[in-house]
Design an enzyme around this catalytic site. Structure first.
Site, PDB file in Angstrom:
ATOM      1  N   LYS A  57      65.001  54.061  17.394  1.00  0.00           N
ATOM      2  CA  LYS A  57      64.646  54.823  18.591  1.00  0.00           C
ATOM      3  C   LYS A  57      65.893  55.490  19.164  1.00  0.00           C
ATOM      4  CE  LYS A  57      60.621  52.021  19.622  1.00  0.00           C
ATOM      5  NZ  LYS A  57      60.133  50.755  20.177  1.00  0.00           N
ATOM      6  N   GLN A 101      61.443  46.613  24.726  1.00  0.00           N
ATOM      7  CA  GLN A 101      60.935  46.279  23.400  1.00  0.00           C
ATOM      8  C   GLN A 101      60.192  44.946  23.445  1.00  0.00           C
ATOM      9  OE1 GLN A 101      61.253  48.310  20.551  1.00  0.00           O
ATOM     10  NE2 GLN A 101      59.810  46.832  19.701  1.00  0.00           N
ATOM     11  N   ASP A 124      56.097  54.081  27.434  1.00  0.00           N
ATOM     12  CA  ASP A 124      55.204  53.335  26.537  1.00  0.00           C
ATOM     13  C   ASP A 124      53.756  53.432  27.006  1.00  0.00           C
ATOM     14  OD1 ASP A 124      56.083  52.217  24.188  1.00  0.00           O
ATOM     15  OD2 ASP A 124      56.897  50.406  25.122  1.00  0.00           O
TER      16      ASP A 124
END
Ligand code: NDP
Length: 302
Positions: A57, A101, A124
């Site tokens: 990422k 994460q 997200d």
């Protein structure tokens, strides 16, 4: 449908085009309103798979011309310490997107952390405000994996209206938001799960079949309606003794070898949905950067 006729949906190539388009949008934001979108990624602990995701990422964020901020915290980090970092990132104007994460160590309540993120920076799309906006047709930040699935389906099939979609798996990060997105595309949606009766029969009625289960090759060839579009979200690492002792390979939730001759189109694993997830994360960061500043969000059409 004749044998071996399925079109292979090349998610890797599509993700490459999307990432390139995002890089052009970022360059225009830097050159015009002098905005460089920034993504902060928080990793707690030393889960090796998570470390690989975070590294990828960060690399792709920088390659797209955005600012990348990585925060690595030890496995014993307390929930309070993580919430303090989220608070700091919420207040940092250089940060447009915050991604924590998952999974988090067990002493931390993941939903509490997600809901502490400023919804405007929740790239997200897991915050309860964004889930609610998605369900009610608002301007949500949309979870990346389902967003990627819909982009691939529209690219492959065009208008999705009226098609019967069956999604196997009802998680908050894939199945449920994907159901909302496909409803918004005017599909007739069935959300199947571990208690669904006659799962194979439900799948056989689908024009669009999405597997997001986490069970290697669970969806068999005879579960698929001839000509259906099959999206395999699953990523499962299994033993591959044919490749040598201790070797492994990645497989999806669909038995690809059986499904490809029946389906009209199908995503491979790897190279299907997986690459779309990071590309959509970059796209969401640009969206967040623009919305936070009242700038028009550039078109995602490719
Ligand atoms: P979860 O474990 O959160 O959810 C799994 C879902 O599958 C649940 O709804 C569960 O039902 C359902 N399920 C489990 N067993 C069965 C069964 N035998 N029959 C029918 N349904 C079943 O998984 P995620 O949604 O997080 O992930 C799903 C898969 O997608 C995983 O392989 C994951 O690695 C992959 N993934 C891939 C991503 C990508 O970037 N390509 C991103 C995210 C996930 P119930 O609710 O009843 O328990």
């Amino acid at each position: 449908m004749a044998a071996d006729s399925a079109k292979i949906i090349d998610g890797k190539a599509f993700a490459g085009r999307l990432t390139a388009a995002v890089a052009v949008q970022v360059a225009a934001l830097v050159a015009g309103p002098d905005v460089r979108p920034g993504l902060a990624v928080v990793l707690v602990g030393d889960n090796p798979a998570s470390a690989v995701y975070v590294r990828n990422k960060g690399r792709q964020t920088l390659a797209a011309g955005m600012a990348s901020f990585e925060h690595k915290l030890p496995a014993h980090t307390s929930e309070a310490a993580l919430l303090a970092l989220i608070d700091q990132l919420n207040g940092d104007d250089a940060v447009d997107g915050i991604l924590v994460q998952l999974p988090l160590p067990e002493q931390i309540d993941a939903q509490a952390v997600i809901n502490a993120i400023d919804p405007a920076k929740d790239v997200d799309g897991f915050h309860v405000v964004n889930a609610g906006k998605l369900a009610t047709g608002g301007d949500a930040l949309v979870p990346c994996t389902p967003l990627g699935c819909v982009m691939l389906l529209k690219d492959c099939l065009g208008d999705l209206a009226g098609r019967k979609a069956v999604i196997v798996g009802r998680s908050n990060i894939v199945g449920k938001p994907l159901a909302q997105l496909l409803l918004a595309e005017n599909c007739t949606v069935t959300l199947a799960h571990s208690r669904t009766r006659d799962l194979a029969g439900e799948c056989r009625r689908a024009d669009i079949l999405v597997a997001a289960v986490g069970r290697p090759e669970m969806v068999r060839g005879d579960w698929i309606k001839p000509g259906a579009a099959v999206i395999d979200v699953g990523i499962n690492r299994v033993d591959a003794p044919d490749k040598g002792p201790g070797a492994t390979r990645l497989v999806g939730d669909v038995a690809f070898g059986e499904a490809a001759p029946v389906a009209g189109a199908i995503t491979p694993v790897p190279g299907g949905v997986g690459p779309m997830t990071i590309a959509c994360l970059l796209r969401n960061t640009v969206t967040a950067a623009c919305r936070r500043r009242g700038l028009p969000v550039p078109d995602a059409a490719l």
